[in-house]
Design a protein around this motif. Sequence first.
Motif, PDB file in Angstrom:
ATOM      1  N   GLN A 137      44.977 -84.075 -61.853  1.00 24.33           N
ATOM      2  CA  GLN A 137      46.350 -84.566 -62.002  1.00 24.33           C
ATOM      3  C   GLN A 137      46.857 -85.275 -60.757  1.00 24.33           C
ATOM      4  O   GLN A 137      48.011 -85.697 -60.703  1.00 24.33           O
ATOM      5  N   MET A 138      45.982 -85.443 -59.751  1.00 23.52           N
ATOM      6  CA  MET A 138      46.377 -86.075 -58.496  1.00 23.52           C
ATOM      7  C   MET A 138      45.845 -87.495 -58.410  1.00 23.52           C
ATOM      8  O   MET A 138      45.355 -87.933 -57.367  1.00 23.52           O
ATOM      9  N   THR A 139      45.928 -88.237 -59.495  1.00 21.84           N
ATOM     10  CA  THR A 139      45.451 -89.611 -59.539  1.00 21.84           C
ATOM     11  C   THR A 139      46.595 -90.545 -59.909  1.00 21.84           C
ATOM     12  O   THR A 139      47.614 -90.123 -60.461  1.00 21.84           O
ATOM     13  N   SER A 140      46.396 -91.809 -59.624  1.00 18.94           N
ATOM     14  CA  SER A 140      47.402 -92.793 -60.004  1.00 18.94           C
ATOM     15  C   SER A 140      47.553 -92.878 -61.519  1.00 18.94           C
ATOM     16  O   SER A 140      48.646 -93.159 -62.026  1.00 18.94           O
ATOM     17  N   PHE A 141      46.463 -92.616 -62.245  1.00 17.86           N
ATOM     18  CA  PHE A 141      46.535 -92.661 -63.707  1.00 17.86           C
ATOM     19  C   PHE A 141      47.362 -91.490 -64.242  1.00 17.86           C
ATOM     20  O   PHE A 141      48.067 -91.621 -65.246  1.00 17.86           O
ATOM     21  N   ALA A 142      47.280 -90.338 -63.573  1.00 15.81           N
ATOM     22  CA  ALA A 142      48.109 -89.198 -63.968  1.00 15.81           C
ATOM     23  C   ALA A 142      49.572 -89.467 -63.634  1.00 15.81           C
ATOM     24  O   ALA A 142      50.471 -89.147 -64.425  1.00 15.81           O
ATOM     25  N   ILE A 143      49.822 -90.063 -62.464  1.00 13.36           N
ATOM     26  CA  ILE A 143      51.184 -90.422 -62.098  1.00 13.36           C
ATOM     27  C   ILE A 143      51.772 -91.394 -63.120  1.00 13.36           C
ATOM     28  O   ILE A 143      52.958 -91.340 -63.449  1.00 13.36           O
ATOM     29  N   GLY A 144      50.920 -92.261 -63.659  1.00 13.02           N
ATOM     30  CA  GLY A 144      51.347 -93.196 -64.699  1.00 13.02           C
ATOM     31  C   GLY A 144      51.420 -92.590 -66.081  1.00 13.02           C
ATOM     32  O   GLY A 144      51.744 -93.289 -67.052  1.00 13.02           O
ATOM     33  N   ASN A 145      51.110 -91.293 -66.187  1.00 14.77           N
ATOM     34  CA  ASN A 145      51.163 -90.556 -67.455  1.00 14.77           C
ATOM     35  C   ASN A 145      50.264 -91.178 -68.518  1.00 14.77           C
ATOM     36  O   ASN A 145      50.602 -91.230 -69.704  1.00 14.77           O
ATOM     37  N   LEU A 146      49.089 -91.652 -68.095  1.00 17.40           N
ATOM     38  CA  LEU A 146      48.111 -92.197 -69.031  1.00 17.40           C
ATOM     39  C   LEU A 146      47.315 -91.059 -69.666  1.00 17.40           C
ATOM     40  O   LEU A 146      47.321 -89.932 -69.162  1.00 17.40           O
ATOM     41  N   ALA A 284      45.472 -80.970 -45.940  1.00 17.86           N
ATOM     42  CA  ALA A 284      46.712 -81.067 -46.703  1.00 17.86           C
ATOM     43  C   ALA A 284      47.959 -81.053 -45.828  1.00 17.86           C
ATOM     44  O   ALA A 284      48.873 -81.860 -46.025  1.00 17.86           O
ATOM     45  N   VAL A 285      48.029 -80.110 -44.865  1.00 18.39           N
ATOM     46  CA  VAL A 285      49.212 -79.976 -44.017  1.00 18.39           C
ATOM     47  C   VAL A 285      48.765 -79.681 -42.591  1.00 18.39           C
ATOM     48  O   VAL A 285      47.841 -78.891 -42.375  1.00 18.39           O
ATOM     49  N   ALA A 286      49.427 -80.324 -41.632  1.00 20.79           N
ATOM     50  CA  ALA A 286      49.175 -80.074 -40.214  1.00 20.79           C
ATOM     51  C   ALA A 286      50.377 -79.347 -39.619  1.00 20.79           C
ATOM     52  O   ALA A 286      51.517 -79.818 -39.735  1.00 20.79           O
ATOM     53  N   GLY A 343      52.335 -84.221 -53.238  1.00 16.25           N
ATOM     54  CA  GLY A 343      53.043 -83.783 -52.046  1.00 16.25           C
ATOM     55  C   GLY A 343      52.688 -82.348 -51.689  1.00 16.25           C
ATOM     56  O   GLY A 343      51.890 -81.690 -52.365  1.00 16.25           O
ATOM     57  N   PRO A 344      53.273 -81.822 -50.611  1.00 13.04           N
ATOM     58  CA  PRO A 344      52.896 -80.475 -50.161  1.00 13.04           C
ATOM     59  C   PRO A 344      53.117 -79.383 -51.194  1.00 13.04           C
ATOM     60  O   PRO A 344      52.346 -78.420 -51.257  1.00 13.04           O
ATOM     61  N   ARG A 345      54.149 -79.501 -52.033  1.00 13.59           N
ATOM     62  CA  ARG A 345      54.385 -78.456 -53.040  1.00 13.59           C
ATOM     63  C   ARG A 345      53.288 -78.434 -54.099  1.00 13.59           C
ATOM     64  O   ARG A 345      53.042 -77.387 -54.715  1.00 13.59           O
ATOM     65  N   ALA A 346      52.627 -79.568 -54.323  1.00 13.76           N
ATOM     66  CA  ALA A 346      51.513 -79.594 -55.272  1.00 13.76           C
ATOM     67  C   ALA A 346      50.348 -78.743 -54.774  1.00 13.76           C
ATOM     68  O   ALA A 346      49.480 -78.346 -55.554  1.00 13.76           O
ATOM     69  N   PHE A 347      50.332 -78.448 -53.464  1.00 17.38           N
ATOM     70  CA  PHE A 347      49.288 -77.617 -52.872  1.00 17.38           C
ATOM     71  C   PHE A 347      49.784 -76.215 -52.530  1.00 17.38           C
ATOM     72  O   PHE A 347      49.090 -75.455 -51.861  1.00 17.38           O
ATOM     73  N   GLY A 348      50.998 -75.897 -52.980  1.00 19.92           N
ATOM     74  CA  GLY A 348      51.508 -74.548 -52.790  1.00 19.92           C
ATOM     75  C   GLY A 348      52.324 -74.324 -51.539  1.00 19.92           C
ATOM     76  O   GLY A 348      52.623 -73.177 -51.189  1.00 19.92           O
TER      77      GLY A 348
END
Length: 358
Positions: A137-146, A284-286, A343-348
């Motif tokens: 779900q972390m792809t441009s195609f998912a962001i485009g809801n394809l 993911a986060v520094a 974004g960071p929330r997608a990784f918890g």
Amino acid sequence: MLQEFAEENIEPLATGAWILGTGGGGNPYISTLNLRRLYAEGRRVQVMDPMALDDDDMVAVVSKMGAPLVGQERLSDPVHLARAVEVMEDYLGKPFRAIMSVEIGGSNALSSFLAAAMLGRPVVNADAMGRAYPEAQMTSFAIGNLPMYPLSLVDVRDNEVIVTKAASWKWMERISRKVCTEVGSTAATCKAPRTGREVKDWGIHYTITKATELGRAVIEARARHDDPIKAVLDHEGGKQLFRGKVIDVARETTGGFLRGRTVIEGIDADKGSRMELAFQNEWAVAFRDGEPVAMTPDLLCLLDTISGGAIGTESVRYGQRVTVVALPAPELLTTPAGIAAVGPRAFGYDIDFRSVFA
């Protein structure tokens, strides 16, 4: 429309893609050897401008799926990537016009080239991330809801699976990840087929060129005995975040991912501080002295201070002299929909995204 990908571009592509992989996508070393071997056998790959696709052309989106540490232990074979495409063609009942990688990061940037060399198809100069990410779900195609299905998965034991339908992108990730875990946390996949129109509208374009030119800049800086880190920053408009020595690494392969953290003790201008990099396949986060200072979707890259080469989450180790840099993310990933997906929330992490380039 089509341009032959010269053999001398293989190393620059691998070098640049390993940096853009932000720690993930798999070390490209074995894939580079595989592609060179295919070229030595007389096979060639042509690269296709995404805007040259007809709207109804079918494009295969390929990747190696799994945990990077497992990928170090079980060597991949181009045959399986090609077979994943063939399985999908058999299911659809029609051929693909071209092949593209789901991500331009690490070894997966070369996945499309390996499948294309085996099947005699062109590679589209695009991907669906502009970097590497661990989940479907972390792809441009998912962001485009394809549409997120069907998906084919092939492993080394001649297991072949097709996921014919999924309720959502996250369900596709859960189902395919479970299958991947069952076959050893590494497999070749052909993601949901894309049309030429979808690639033109939602792909991250010209990333093969981007990775190749970045890699060439690093290689040329090394040859001139210039600072390769500066070459990366200048080429990509990036920022240096931290320089130091790795003093601790904690990681485990679980659920088909490589998760953990790396702690770096500062030197030079960063002496007296520590940076912790948290990762799920990719950085993911520094955190600097406990405070979040950089995060996805900005590209967080851990580079060898001397060579400028990328260091993967599976290969970082105690004692390495490293430099942490941030590179700008593709514009789509910084939109509200993009931040929700990657974004960071997608990784918890309960952190509001703040770009170091704001």
